[in-house]
Design an enzyme around this catalytic site. Sequence first.
Site, PDB file in Angstrom:
ATOM      1  N   CYS A   1     -26.565 160.156 -26.147  1.00 21.92           N
ATOM      2  CA  CYS A   1     -26.836 158.918 -25.402  1.00 21.92           C
ATOM      3  C   CYS A   1     -28.316 158.578 -25.516  1.00 21.92           C
ATOM      4  CB  CYS A   1     -26.438 159.094 -23.944  1.00 21.92           C
ATOM      5  SG  CYS A   1     -26.870 157.677 -22.901  1.00 21.92           S
TER       6      CYS A   1
ATOM      7  N   SER B   1      -5.166 132.887 -10.000  1.00 20.66           N
ATOM      8  CA  SER B   1      -5.536 132.593 -11.376  1.00 20.66           C
ATOM      9  C   SER B   1      -4.270 132.596 -12.228  1.00 20.66           C
ATOM     10  CB  SER B   1      -6.531 133.638 -11.897  1.00 20.66           C
ATOM     11  OG  SER B   1      -5.970 134.927 -11.790  1.00 20.66           O
ATOM     12  N   LEU B   2      -4.377 132.112 -13.444  1.00 22.22           N
ATOM     13  CA  LEU B   2      -3.222 132.032 -14.343  1.00 22.22           C
ATOM     14  C   LEU B   2      -3.326 133.072 -15.447  1.00 22.22           C
ATOM     15  CD1 LEU B   2      -2.848 128.164 -14.864  1.00 22.22           C
ATOM     16  CD2 LEU B   2      -1.557 129.625 -13.322  1.00 22.22           C
TER      17      LEU B   2
ATOM     18  N   LYS C   1      -5.921 121.544 -19.395  1.00 21.99           N
ATOM     19  CA  LYS C   1      -6.717 122.465 -18.570  1.00 21.99           C
ATOM     20  C   LYS C   1      -8.178 122.048 -18.685  1.00 21.99           C
ATOM     21  CE  LYS C   1      -7.365 127.380 -17.640  1.00 21.99           C
ATOM     22  NZ  LYS C   1      -8.846 127.421 -17.705  1.00 21.99           N
TER      23      LYS C   1
ATOM     24  N   LYS D   1       3.750 124.599 -16.464  1.00 24.47           N
ATOM     25  CA  LYS D   1       4.336 125.002 -15.190  1.00 24.47           C
ATOM     26  C   LYS D   1       5.824 124.686 -15.172  1.00 24.47           C
ATOM     27  CE  LYS D   1       0.108 123.661 -12.700  1.00 24.47           C
ATOM     28  NZ  LYS D   1      -0.478 122.686 -11.745  1.00 24.47           N
TER      29      LYS D   1
ATOM     30  N   CYS E   1     -20.372 158.836 -22.194  1.00 26.40           N
ATOM     31  CA  CYS E   1     -21.597 159.608 -22.021  1.00 26.40           C
ATOM     32  C   CYS E   1     -21.290 160.744 -21.057  1.00 26.40           C
ATOM     33  CB  CYS E   1     -22.704 158.712 -21.473  1.00 26.40           C
ATOM     34  SG  CYS E   1     -24.158 159.616 -20.897  1.00 26.40           S
TER      35      CYS E   1
ATOM     36  N   ASP F   1     -12.120 122.019 -18.311  1.00 23.71           N
ATOM     37  CA  ASP F   1     -13.163 123.044 -18.300  1.00 23.71           C
ATOM     38  C   ASP F   1     -14.204 122.660 -17.253  1.00 23.71           C
ATOM     39  OD1 ASP F   1     -15.296 124.576 -20.861  1.00 23.71           O
ATOM     40  OD2 ASP F   1     -14.461 125.327 -18.990  1.00 23.71           O
TER      41      ASP F   1
ATOM     42  N   GLU G   1      -0.054 120.179 -18.694  1.00 26.21           N
ATOM     43  CA  GLU G   1      -1.278 119.579 -18.166  1.00 26.21           C
ATOM     44  C   GLU G   1      -2.487 120.060 -18.956  1.00 26.21           C
ATOM     45  OE1 GLU G   1      -1.351 120.834 -14.133  1.00 26.21           O
ATOM     46  OE2 GLU G   1       0.566 119.903 -13.622  1.00 26.21           O
TER      47      GLU G   1
ATOM     48  N   LYS H   1      -4.366 128.936 -24.194  1.00 29.44           N
ATOM     49  CA  LYS H   1      -5.765 128.710 -24.536  1.00 29.44           C
ATOM     50  C   LYS H   1      -5.877 128.059 -25.912  1.00 29.44           C
ATOM     51  CE  LYS H   1      -8.587 130.155 -22.123  1.00 29.44           C
ATOM     52  NZ  LYS H   1      -9.252 129.555 -20.941  1.00 29.44           N
TER      53      LYS H   1
ATOM     54  N   CYS I   1     -27.517 159.687 -16.254  1.00 27.23           N
ATOM     55  CA  CYS I   1     -27.739 158.620 -17.228  1.00 27.23           C
ATOM     56  C   CYS I   1     -28.216 157.369 -16.498  1.00 27.23           C
ATOM     57  CB  CYS I   1     -26.459 158.321 -17.997  1.00 27.23           C
ATOM     58  SG  CYS I   1     -26.652 156.970 -19.187  1.00 27.23           S
TER      59      CYS I   1
ATOM     60  N   ARG J   1     -13.255 128.036  -5.519  1.00 24.24           N
ATOM     61  CA  ARG J   1     -12.196 129.032  -5.622  1.00 24.24           C
ATOM     62  C   ARG J   1     -12.663 130.399  -5.134  1.00 24.24           C
ATOM     63  NH1 ARG J   1     -10.479 133.146  -8.677  1.00 24.24           N
ATOM     64  NH2 ARG J   1      -8.234 133.409  -8.901  1.00 24.24           N
TER      65      ARG J   1
ATOM     66  N   TYR K   1      -4.704 118.771  -9.592  1.00 19.16           N
ATOM     67  CA  TYR K   1      -3.621 119.309 -10.411  1.00 19.16           C
ATOM     68  C   TYR K   1      -2.572 120.104  -9.633  1.00 19.16           C
ATOM     69  CZ  TYR K   1      -6.472 123.597 -10.217  1.00 19.16           C
ATOM     70  OH  TYR K   1      -7.199 124.687  -9.802  1.00 19.16           O
TER      71      TYR K   1
ATOM     72  N   TYR L   1     -18.864  94.062  -6.549  1.00 14.64           N
ATOM     73  CA  TYR L   1     -18.753  95.299  -5.764  1.00 14.64           C
ATOM     74  C   TYR L   1     -20.067  95.577  -5.030  1.00 14.64           C
ATOM     75  CZ  TYR L   1     -17.878 100.194  -4.574  1.00 14.64           C
ATOM     76  OH  TYR L   1     -17.708 101.364  -3.881  1.00 14.64           O
TER      77      TYR L   1
ATOM     78  N   CYS M   1     -30.075 158.978 -21.865  1.00 12.84           N
ATOM     79  CA  CYS M   1     -30.271 160.237 -21.146  1.00 12.84           C
ATOM     80  C   CYS M   1     -30.295 161.459 -22.054  1.00 12.84           C
ATOM     81  CB  CYS M   1     -29.202 160.411 -20.070  1.00 12.84           C
ATOM     82  SG  CYS M   1     -27.526 160.642 -20.724  1.00 12.84           S
TER      83      CYS M   1
END
Length: 676
Positions: free
Chosen positions: A405, A80-81, A113, A287, A423, A115, A111, A311, A429, A134, A222, A34, A408
Amino acid sequence: MEPADRYRQLLDELREHNYRYHVLDAPIIDDNEYDTLYRELVALEEEHPELVDSSSLTRRVGGPSDATFQPVRHRQPMFSLDNAMNEEELDAWHDRLVGALGRAPDAYSCELKIDGLAISIVYEAGELVQAATRGDGTVGEDVTANVRTLKSVPLRLRGDAPAVLEVRGEIYLPVSEFEALNERQAEAGAPPYINPRNTAAGSVRQKDPSITASRNLAVWIYQLGVVEGGPELASHTEAMQWLEGLGLRVNPANEIVGSLAEVKSFIEQATKHRHDRDYETDGIVIKVDSFAAQEEVGFTARSPRWAIAFKLPPEEKNTLLKSIEINVGRTGAVTPYAVMEPVFVGGVTVTNATLHNEGEVHRKDVRPGDTVVVRRAGDVIPEVVAPVLALRPKGLRKWKMPAKCPFCGNPIVLPEGQAKAKCTGGFECPSRLREYLYHFGSRGAMDIEGLGYKTVDALIRAGKIADPSHIYELSAEDILELEGFGELSASKLIAAIEVSKERPLGKLLFGLGIDHVGGTVAATIADHFRSLDRIRTASVDDVAEIEGIGPEIASSVVSWFADGTNTAMVDRLAAEGVAMELPESEGPELEQTLEGLTFVITGTLEGLSRDEAKAELVARGAKVTGSVSKNTTALIAGTSAGSKLAKAESLGTPVLDTEALHRLLTEGPDDLLRSR
């Protein structure tokens, strides 16, 4: 052989070998062969620069890019899913799916997923022309120069490519490459990278593409996006097979199955072998395989109903809970969080984790001094799961929310019927003001470049801003008084503030920080009312009638605008020139012949898509909802209408076919609906 002929032959051979090595993982020549061919190609290009093809393998890496990751509007939104965290939530999704279709799907695509970093890649006439992250799903960043360096991304497609092809995929860093990269870091005396996912994302956004190339990133494709001039495809599986034939890299570990039971079996095996592969996975994407069925069930405001991400179980570790502190957020909500001994879990070192509210702290019965179980919920958000009671020292006291708080000094109260304490200091604050101002200028809201936490803190300390309207009163002289700012940086911030005045109404509404109003909800409300004046005078019923907006959100919006402090701030924003309306649509407004009528669309329509049909109806004043009810004027049904048709027939709701829809749009509703 003529140089031009040999050059073309070399290109074809090297593309084939590249495809076999990086996509099929089945090389037919060794590395030395190659490299010999590649060096011959380089020599030919140096000797005959007029022959150089823009998609040559030598064009993958150039010099430093002059691009600053310009915004790119996706040709189709990158949704998004929704997530299923356990089998019960998967079953609930499937029940909703079957209810919408009136039957179980014939097939499911399962499929892994990956990361990594989601990417959109566009080809025109077979040539790679654009790659974008995205982003927010609608607008991403142009990373074309860097994605061209990935050897598993073809610069030219194989075979008969369509006129336009957009595909979605995930860029990742193989585990072996990540480990090798950290070995090089150690040898250089540099700090190690934390995890493959973040390293991959950072690698794609390098200013110098040669750095991206050195990281040996890879991609799995995908999803099919926009396609013009391609074949008729009936399913996701057919689409993936077609894309693979074009030379795109599709994960061979994915499977097509025929039942929910087989989906669960796939999940079980994927979980068992999670760490066996040279890439990290954080779930399984399921899907509906049929495109017709996908179209029938459609989308929510943010995700497809025909897909879900299951997940995988997160990793868990034990560590010491040193203390429980509180933070005051942009809405005044008080959130306790755990301060822990650092622990490496789910690929990152965790020192803090949210505890949500006082009730959650007591429910879990975690106490400062406990040894606690920590996990990264969904492999993203650090979470304290529970105390290890066997290791609890004697005498540990239960934690209580402070009465005042710490930022403050004002009282902390728990509003009736709510889980989160608040608060009462308002924008006095400093913690709330800091979070609110940062949120207002963040990318999802008014996107004011340069208005990060450091600048916000400096402006607050200097007494320059006390609410978002004051941002637009700032001058370059005000900024120059801050430590670390020179004339150039000050002028850039002022310019960014000025540009932000023209952000869409939905961005402004999100930036106002109303409880329960996220980015998608804000855009939906803005699109419905078109101006902030109409939103601020709307009733709870007016807001709640918007599809996808419930009474809790509607009440929150109306309550926010009922507060005189908030409306005074909005008035100041308007006075400073911040856009308060969406621009009118171009072209003459159509006669509102369908005003007051409500329609539902289902099935496949002849001659136009469901989105096009919806746009035509809405442009004439109609409301289009997702489900048939007693308030539905008529159901517009194409082929494969499914359960919505049965529901309409049971309620006696008129049903219109595609021909009747065209008559409705051109002639109005009177005669048509009266005759039915």
